[in-house]
Scaffold this active site. Structure first.
Site, PDB file in Angstrom:
ATOM      1  N   SER A   1       0.833  -1.202   0.000  1.00 21.50           N
ATOM      2  CA  SER A   1       0.000   0.000   0.000  1.00 21.50           C
ATOM      3  C   SER A   1       0.870   1.255   0.000  1.00 21.50           C
ATOM      4  O   SER A   1       1.975   1.270   0.547  1.00 21.50           O
ATOM      5  CB  SER A   1      -0.897   0.006   1.235  1.00 21.50           C
ATOM      6  OG  SER A   1      -0.129  -0.142   2.405  1.00 21.50           O
TER       7      SER A   1
ATOM      8  N   GLN B   1       1.761   4.241   1.739  1.00 23.48           N
ATOM      9  CA  GLN B   1       1.617   4.312   3.196  1.00 23.48           C
ATOM     10  C   GLN B   1       2.596   5.274   3.831  1.00 23.48           C
ATOM     11  O   GLN B   1       3.573   5.703   3.213  1.00 23.48           O
ATOM     12  CB  GLN B   1       1.848   2.937   3.795  1.00 23.48           C
ATOM     13  CG  GLN B   1       3.232   2.379   3.498  1.00 23.48           C
ATOM     14  CD  GLN B   1       3.409   0.947   3.985  1.00 23.48           C
ATOM     15  OE1 GLN B   1       3.967   0.736   5.035  1.00 23.48           O
ATOM     16  NE2 GLN B   1       2.919  -0.025   3.219  1.00 23.48           N
TER      17      GLN B   1
ATOM     18  N   LYS C   1       7.000   4.365  13.978  1.00 16.97           N
ATOM     19  CA  LYS C   1       7.526   3.254  13.178  1.00 16.97           C
ATOM     20  C   LYS C   1       8.447   3.769  12.079  1.00 16.97           C
ATOM     21  O   LYS C   1       8.187   3.568  10.887  1.00 16.97           O
ATOM     22  CB  LYS C   1       6.354   2.452  12.574  1.00 16.97           C
ATOM     23  CG  LYS C   1       6.772   1.163  11.855  1.00 16.97           C
ATOM     24  CD  LYS C   1       5.525   0.430  11.355  1.00 16.97           C
ATOM     25  CE  LYS C   1       5.819  -0.850  10.618  1.00 16.97           C
ATOM     26  NZ  LYS C   1       6.176  -0.667   9.214  1.00 16.97           N
TER      27      LYS C   1
ATOM     28  N   GLU D   1      11.467   3.286   9.675  1.00 15.23           N
ATOM     29  CA  GLU D   1      11.911   1.975   9.188  1.00 15.23           C
ATOM     30  C   GLU D   1      13.033   2.083   8.177  1.00 15.23           C
ATOM     31  O   GLU D   1      13.224   3.112   7.532  1.00 15.23           O
ATOM     32  CB  GLU D   1      10.729   1.201   8.595  1.00 15.23           C
ATOM     33  CG  GLU D   1      10.206   1.771   7.307  1.00 15.23           C
ATOM     34  CD  GLU D   1       8.918   1.081   6.841  1.00 15.23           C
ATOM     35  OE1 GLU D   1       8.216   0.471   7.657  1.00 15.23           O
ATOM     36  OE2 GLU D   1       8.638   1.166   5.644  1.00 15.23           O
TER      37      GLU D   1
ATOM     38  N   ARG E   1      -2.720   3.984   5.423  1.00 10.22           N
ATOM     39  CA  ARG E   1      -2.672   3.592   4.010  1.00 10.22           C
ATOM     40  C   ARG E   1      -3.621   4.419   3.152  1.00 10.22           C
ATOM     41  O   ARG E   1      -4.662   4.866   3.643  1.00 10.22           O
ATOM     42  CB  ARG E   1      -3.088   2.123   3.841  1.00 10.22           C
ATOM     43  CG  ARG E   1      -2.275   1.141   4.599  1.00 10.22           C
ATOM     44  CD  ARG E   1      -2.756  -0.287   4.385  1.00 10.22           C
ATOM     45  NE  ARG E   1      -2.110  -1.180   5.328  1.00 10.22           N
ATOM     46  CZ  ARG E   1      -2.529  -1.380   6.567  1.00 10.22           C
ATOM     47  NH1 ARG E   1      -3.633  -0.797   6.994  1.00 10.22           N
ATOM     48  NH2 ARG E   1      -1.860  -2.177   7.365  1.00 10.22           N
TER      49      ARG E   1
HETATM   50  O1  9C2 Z   1       4.010  -4.482   7.430  1.00 13.91           O
HETATM   51  C1  9C2 Z   1       3.403  -2.718   5.932  1.00 13.91           C
HETATM   52  C2  9C2 Z   1       3.067  -3.690   4.864  1.00 13.91           C
HETATM   53  O2  9C2 Z   1       2.245  -2.372   6.560  1.00 13.91           O
HETATM   54  N1  9C2 Z   1       6.678  -1.627   4.879  1.00 13.91           N
HETATM   55  O3  9C2 Z   1       2.263  -3.083   3.889  1.00 13.91           O
HETATM   56  O4  9C2 Z   1       0.428  -4.734   3.920  1.00 13.91           O
HETATM   57  O5  9C2 Z   1       0.145  -2.556   4.993  1.00 13.91           O
HETATM   58  O6  9C2 Z   1       0.299  -2.693   2.530  1.00 13.91           O
HETATM   59  P1  9C2 Z   1       0.675  -3.268   3.823  1.00 13.91           P
HETATM   60  C3  9C2 Z   1       4.370  -3.208   7.003  1.00 13.91           C
HETATM   61  C4  9C2 Z   1       5.810  -3.156   6.577  1.00 13.91           C
HETATM   62  O7  9C2 Z   1       6.633  -3.426   7.692  1.00 13.91           O
HETATM   63  C5  9C2 Z   1       6.151  -1.769   6.087  1.00 13.91           C
HETATM   64  O8  9C2 Z   1       5.925  -0.822   6.755  1.00 13.91           O
HETATM   65  N2  9C2 Z   1       6.994  -0.419   4.395  1.00 13.91           N
HETATM   66 ZN    ZN Z   2       6.264   1.034   5.665  1.00 18.02          ZN
END
Ligand code: 9C2
Ligand code: ZN
Length: 431
Positions: A108, A110, A135, A137, A302
């Protein structure tokens, strides 16, 4: 002081975008430790979770005790300094969550909240925002990776507004003109940047709140033009023409086609390259296998390319609206003095306190020692074969792809490579 090395068993998330069956590193890694783990041909295996997050808690392989319980029973494992620094999250929780991702389809569009927004979202909607933590990352590519990451420089967005009429239609002419006339291409002062952020937010909101019928009809026109092969690129760059067709196969006529391709940087990484996303930076990973490390949280806001819960108002409200060339988001790994021996150790150290990641590559027959880190460490083996042991030799395990280990604070560990190049990624936290 105890010196602890524990082999872990870690669970997987089967999100829709994961690679299928045995093509997924996540499935293979989960099955490496747990031979009863079912690897089904048509099931997506998206994320391997390594840590103490309650949604998918890792366990000690031999006892099936959760890592969380082990940390609760022995405070020395996290170490006093880290425990007191992250006392908020409880001394039996790791400050970070470590993952492997195998990406078949775009994630997504996000962003993740910062600490204060996380508290607000979690209090208001704990089902969709399960944690009260931020969060930030980091993603390290295990092979060729592509993704969207951060907003494009304003000049590039302007170029799309004039070259792609369907995108302009989605934005609306008045908002497009306001952006074109208002944004300063090379902001020189904080005031310029603040003004630019307002224009970008207005533009982003226009795209995200465009009527569904407009998104559908403009996406149809755009995909039609891109599909009709022509010598000149429809989306300014032939790479983006190819990308938009691939994304449209995954999420036909989705709003993400507009807000992803035309507003966000498109980034490709090769193995070993990494990006860091601070809280509130928009992103969407598109393909590849990666190591991901984040502050311990599963909060995701998202907007597009997803069957999951969307929260457009919060996303529009929260983003940093910083524009920068994608190169600025790439990390520069450094050497690591406490890794000693024959291996190549590279430290990925983002500007946040919860984690850093050390990659170690060790050729067959060679040895490497990692001097005791001041806090907890989680290690995943991705390539090669060998052993991992405590420096006093009291605990020793076979190390092979998919095996995951926890190392208690202040424990020296030794890697020996016995086949191919032993590659490990170690996430750790020091106060
Ligand atoms: O789990 C995300 C995964 O939420 N990646 O994406 O499933 O929500 O679309 P969906 C997460 C992942 O650790 C992340 O933040 N950027
Ligand atoms: Zn992410």
């Amino acid at each position: 002081m105890s010196h602890t090395l524990i082999q872990l068993q870690c669970g997987a998330q089967k999100y829709d975008w994961g690679k299928l069956g045995a093509t997924s590193a996540v499935a293979n890694f989960a099955a490496a430790t747990d031979p009863s783990f079912p690897v089904e041909e048509n099931t997506p295996y998206a994320e391997l979770w390594m840590g103490t997050h309650p949604s998918v808690p890792s366990k000690e392989l031999s006892t099936q005790t959760t890592l969380h319980s082990l940390l609760a029973a022995d405070a020395s494992l996290v170490g006093a300094d880290v425990a007191s620094k992250f006392a908020d999250s409880g001394s039996a929780s790791l400050p970070f969550l470590f993952k492997v991702l195998s990406i078949r389809k775009v994630l997504s569009i996000q962003a993740h909240p910062d600490k204060s927004l996380a508290k607000i979202l979690h209090a208001a909607d704990p089902k969709n925002y399960p944690d009260d933590n931020h969060k930030p990352e980091m993603a390290i590519a295990l092979d060729d990776f592509e993704g969207f990451c951060g907003f494009r420089p304003a000049k590039e967005i302007k170029a799309f507004l004039s070259a792609v009429p369907e995108f302009r239609k989605v934005v609306g002419d008045a908002a497009a003109v306001a952006f074109e006339n208002g944004v300063i291409d090379e902001p020189a002062t904080v005031a310029d940047e603040t003004a630019n952020k307002k224009y970008l937010q207005a533009l982003f909101e226009k795209v995200m709140t465009a009527p569904a019928a407009t998104i559908t009809s403009e996406a149809e026109k755009l995909i039609g033009r891109v599909s009709a092969a022509s010598a000149t690129a429809v989306c300014v760059d032939a790479v983006l023409d190819d990308l938009i067709l691939r994304l449209n196969e995954q999420f036909p006529l989705d709003i993400g086609l507009f807000c992803g391709v035309f507003l966000l940087n498109y980034v490709t990484l090769t193995a070993g390259q990494a990006i860091f996303l601070k809280a509130k930076d928009p992103h969407a990973y598109i393909s590849g296998d990666i190591i991901e490390c984040m502050a311990a949280s599963d909060n995701v806001v998202r907007a597009g390319f997803t069957p999951k819960f969307k929260d457009v108002p919060n996303l529009v409200e929260m983003l940093t609206y910083e524009c920068a060339p994608v190169e600025e988001q790439k990390m520069k790994p450094a050497g690591f003095a406490r890794a000693k021996g024959d291996g190549v150790a590279q430290l990925y150290d983002p500007p946040i306190p919860e984690f850093a990641v050390l990659r170690t590559a060790l050729e067959n027959g060679k040895t490497e020692t990692i001097e005791g880190l001041e806090g907890p460490t989680v290690i995943v083996v991705t390539e090669g074969e060998g052993t991992i042991k405590t420096a006093d030799g009291s605990v020793c395990f076979v190390a092979k792809p998919g095996f995951v280990f926890f190392v208690g604070a202040h424990t020296d560990i030794v890697y020996d490579s016995t086949s191919g190049t032993l590659v490990t990624y170690a996430a750790f936290c020091e106060a």
